[in-house]
Design an enzyme around this catalytic site. Structure first.
Site, mmCIF file in Angstrom:
data_model
loop_
_atom_site.group_PDB
_atom_site.id
_atom_site.type_symbol
_atom_site.label_atom_id
_atom_site.label_comp_id
_atom_site.label_asym_id
_atom_site.label_seq_id
_atom_site.Cartn_x
_atom_site.Cartn_y
_atom_site.Cartn_z
ATOM 1 N N GLY A 207 32.289 52.606 38.580
ATOM 2 C CA GLY A 207 33.661 52.812 38.810
ATOM 3 C C GLY A 207 33.890 53.440 40.214
ATOM 4 O O GLY A 207 32.891 54.296 40.584
ATOM 5 N N VAL B 8 37.657 59.419 41.520
ATOM 6 C CA VAL B 8 36.608 60.257 41.294
ATOM 7 C C VAL B 8 35.487 59.679 41.904
ATOM 8 O O VAL B 8 34.665 60.144 42.545
ATOM 9 C CB VAL B 8 36.300 60.772 39.829
ATOM 10 N N GLY B 9 35.311 58.358 41.845
ATOM 11 C CA GLY B 9 34.292 57.686 42.310
ATOM 12 C C GLY B 9 34.282 57.711 43.840
ATOM 13 O O GLY B 9 33.022 57.835 44.330
ATOM 14 N N GLU C 42 29.249 67.916 33.593
ATOM 15 C CA GLU C 42 30.061 69.028 34.255
ATOM 16 C C GLU C 42 31.363 68.557 34.400
ATOM 17 O O GLU C 42 32.422 69.288 34.261
ATOM 18 C CB GLU C 42 29.504 69.616 35.303
ATOM 19 N N VAL D 82 34.765 68.317 31.686
ATOM 20 C CA VAL D 82 35.734 69.567 31.302
ATOM 21 C C VAL D 82 36.016 70.610 32.703
ATOM 22 O O VAL D 82 35.188 70.868 33.316
ATOM 23 C CB VAL D 82 34.868 70.355 30.245
ATOM 24 N N ASP E 108 43.576 65.254 25.154
ATOM 25 C CA ASP E 108 42.671 65.387 26.221
ATOM 26 C C ASP E 108 42.077 66.843 26.222
ATOM 27 O O ASP E 108 40.815 66.922 26.126
ATOM 28 C CB ASP E 108 43.480 65.330 27.743
ATOM 29 N N LYS F 111 37.787 67.823 25.233
ATOM 30 C CA LYS F 111 37.093 68.709 25.785
ATOM 31 C C LYS F 111 36.657 70.238 25.272
ATOM 32 O O LYS F 111 35.518 70.494 25.304
ATOM 33 C CB LYS F 111 37.923 69.149 27.261
#
Lengths: 429, 429
Positions: free
Chosen positions: B9, B13-14, B126, B129, B198, B202
């Site tokens: 991905g 974030v990637g 990490e 969450v 969501d 978490k």
């Protein structure tokens, strides 16, 4: 497996540490594998809150750090000596170290970590800064992938308690200090706390981790809270600030580091402004992360012991998970070689709050503007806010200025006849 | 040494992850030893914000998780499949895993961790969450020596943004949601956020770590914020509360765990009441530690990437520091075997805020008192605070009650002729 630890010191934190290890139900299961083999104390006759069998107790601290069966030495003596020598002796004997001693690490960290790297042992110190709040390990392990821009902390509980009380009750420093001493929140000799030395020890450690360089403790500029008056707390409040003792480390982008401890006007909307009483908080800013804050009890038996035991368990976890360890995990050790180049205080940029007592208000205001202007200091606000007997009080808040320029302007202003005195100069966050 | 990672991905974030690794000056020096060997994407034609050479990019995700040269697979696909299958395949091929995927871990954590323990690899999460806030690792490594009593979090940024805006502007849910969608703070289909799913993913992960038991995600009681009205936010404000979507896990002392997500009235003096906008915070309470709170950005490219890269670096640190690893470090792995016994919602004890619309105020107040009293529900305050057309609004705040008793009383009260409706029932912290 059983891992033997030797405790140096069985005071408040030592007792709390032993209590967690002995009463391990409902806690991390690794605690069951930890055995307190020896606890070194000054006197065997003293009554202790924690029950350890007689053969565990000893007054021979050197026997602990050289005991071949002990895996981890937990140094909770405080102070510089014999703590430093015992830590070095333990390292030479291949022991891992857990310590809560900020003073010895801030001053002898280079010597201790060099020895530890040589011997291939860990020196963990979560309890040395901000008590029970995990901050050392998160800085090392989690936040270090960021370019750290600043670490700002309220990391001395005693002074935070005093300032909070002064603000809430309008009391003066001396009265609140006396009360804090009675409650056990301040020591009989409160200097290390109220003059900022304790906070300077701690920020020196945090700065070293955050910025990856060794720090010379004696180069840290450090100002305490003795001179903070109820008057300034009130004026700050009117202007939208609270006064906190902040420990500040800033750097990055190849710039020299600045590390300093001083009372600071903190805007009420800033996250650190709400940290009250003996609580501690550490705010870390980095790129690309942004701001994160850690908040909690910065001192006390249970909180500090929690941090000490977490370090012990951390080492036990590592010992259990490798049959032969060739190198130290770089995220848990310290291999900084270079000393940080610290920015002199005259070169830092900050805002200032300054209170003047003066005889001739209109004349002084004009002169202030001119004199500050000549030194490139621009003023955010100038307020006349009160009288002390026949003298008018003028409070000035500057925009960001170079501290050296500000001090030069102030030196000139001080000479003006209409200025009686300058009772307060406090930096503004 | 060089450690090869494979990214699954290359979305927001990637991209952030690749940026930190490639632009490593001034960051943790271990980053220099990390090489992005492959990045798996759906389409090779899309323009990317980050520059990776053409031979790094691939659409063949299976080739990444089976590549013998890759040490760490970083799963940033999100969603359940193919994420789950690829993670399991990577584990079977001896890869360590870093993931930001709360949904897959909350639902398939048992399967994934069992496979990882079998294969002797780490699965770090990490970033799953609270975005950039270090909370998983501190819970595992530092706080676990305490008996954890509760973990309470504001861990969904979208709903916290919506509730903050509603409070600041007096707006209604639907309007603020539309605005949040325009700003990119809420998804086109906002259900996972606004209905609490969501946050439930978490808190299920946090609870499992904090209390050392596996958690069945589908057993977590979960209520979202769609029914929160501007009216209730105003009344809460008058009573000294703000409304937050809290994820709550409580347990310890051998009691069954309670895990729940719901809007909650939080007293203004509580540390979680000041967490606004898209910020997250997690408050952990344990013995002997007391309360610690972690605060920061809970989402966003940089913050989440910071957490992802910190996990990668964590594994690299371990790989560098042992020549042959016999066991996983128990502080970084997960060996929970038992499933937690969760307390049904009817058995939890909490306070309630309830708003009634009614025709006959004096009659209703008398009846409320009697009926609640019959079910052992005692009232902290009963306030008549407004009118909606010709109906009077009565707001009741109870003392701590067992939820089942409260619901029974409410069922009876609902039948009273003088009660028009009960528009709001919100738990109080």
């Amino acid at each position: 497996m059983v891992f033997n630890i030797g405790l140096l010191g069985l005071g408040t934190v030592g007792t709390g540490t032993a209590e967690i290890i002995l009463d391990n139900f409902g806690r991390n299961p690794l605690l069951k594998e930890i055995n307190i083999k020896q606890a070194g104390v000054r006197s065997l006759d003293k009554t202790r809150e924690v029950e350890l069998s007689a053969d565990v107790m000893t007054t021979d601290l050197e026997a602990i750090v050289t005991d071949p069966e002990i895996d981890i030495v937990v140094e909770l003596l405080g102070g510089l000596e014999p703590a430093r020598s015992l830590i070095l002796m333990a390292i030479a004997n291949g022991k891992h170290i857990v310590t809560a001693n900020k003073a010895v690490i801030a001053r002898y960290g280079d010597e201790i970590y060099s020895a530890a790297n040589e011997a291939g042992v860990y020196v963990l110190l979560e309890a040395a800064v901000a008590g029970g709040i995990p901050v050392i390990k998160p800085l090392k392990q989690s936040l270090g992938v960021n370019r750290i821009q600043s670490v700002i902390g309220i990391i001395n509980g005693t002074t935070n308690y005093i300032l909070t009380k002064m603000a809430a009750e309008g009391s003066d420093f001396a009265d609140v200090l006396a009360e804090a001493q009675q409650l056990g929140y301040a020591e009989a000799d409160p200097s290390a706390d109220v003059d900022g030395g304790d906070a300077a020890d701690k920020i020196s450690i945090l700065a070293s981790i955050a910025f990856g360089e060794r720090v010379k403790r004696e180069e840290i500029s450090c100002e305490g809270i003795r001179q903070i008056s109820a008057t300034d707390i009130n004026y700050a409040e009117d202007l939208g600030f609270v006064i906190k003792l902040l420990a500040i480390a800033k750097g990055g982008k190849g710039q020299p580091l600045q590390i300093r401890v001083h009372p600071t006007l903190v805007p009420k909307e800033h996250p650190l402004s709400n940290i009250n009483d003996v609580y501690n908080a550490v705010l870390v800013e980095g790129e690309p992360l942004g701001q994160v804050m850690f908040f909690g009890p910065g001192a006390g038996k249970g909180a500090t012991a929690s941090a000490v035991v977490s370090d012990i368990v951390n080492i036990v976890g590592i010992l259990k998970s490798s049959d032969r360890r060739t190198n130290l995990d770089p995220l848990l050790s310290c291999s900084h070689q270079h000393y940080a180049n610290l920015l002199p205080l005259t070169e830092i940029t900050t805002r200032f709050y300054t209170r003047f007592l003066c005889k001739d208000v209109p004349g002084v205001i004009g002169y202030l503007g001119t004199c500050f202007g000549n030194h490139g200091v621009s003023l955010e606000s100038v307020v006349q806010i009160g009288f002390q007997e026949d003298l008018a009080e003028i409070v000035v808040v500057t925009h960001d200025v170079k501290e050296g320029d500000f001090r030069q302007a102030l030196a000139e202003i001080k000479d003006l006849d209409a200025i009686d005195s300058i009772p307060s100069i406090i930096r503004v966050l």
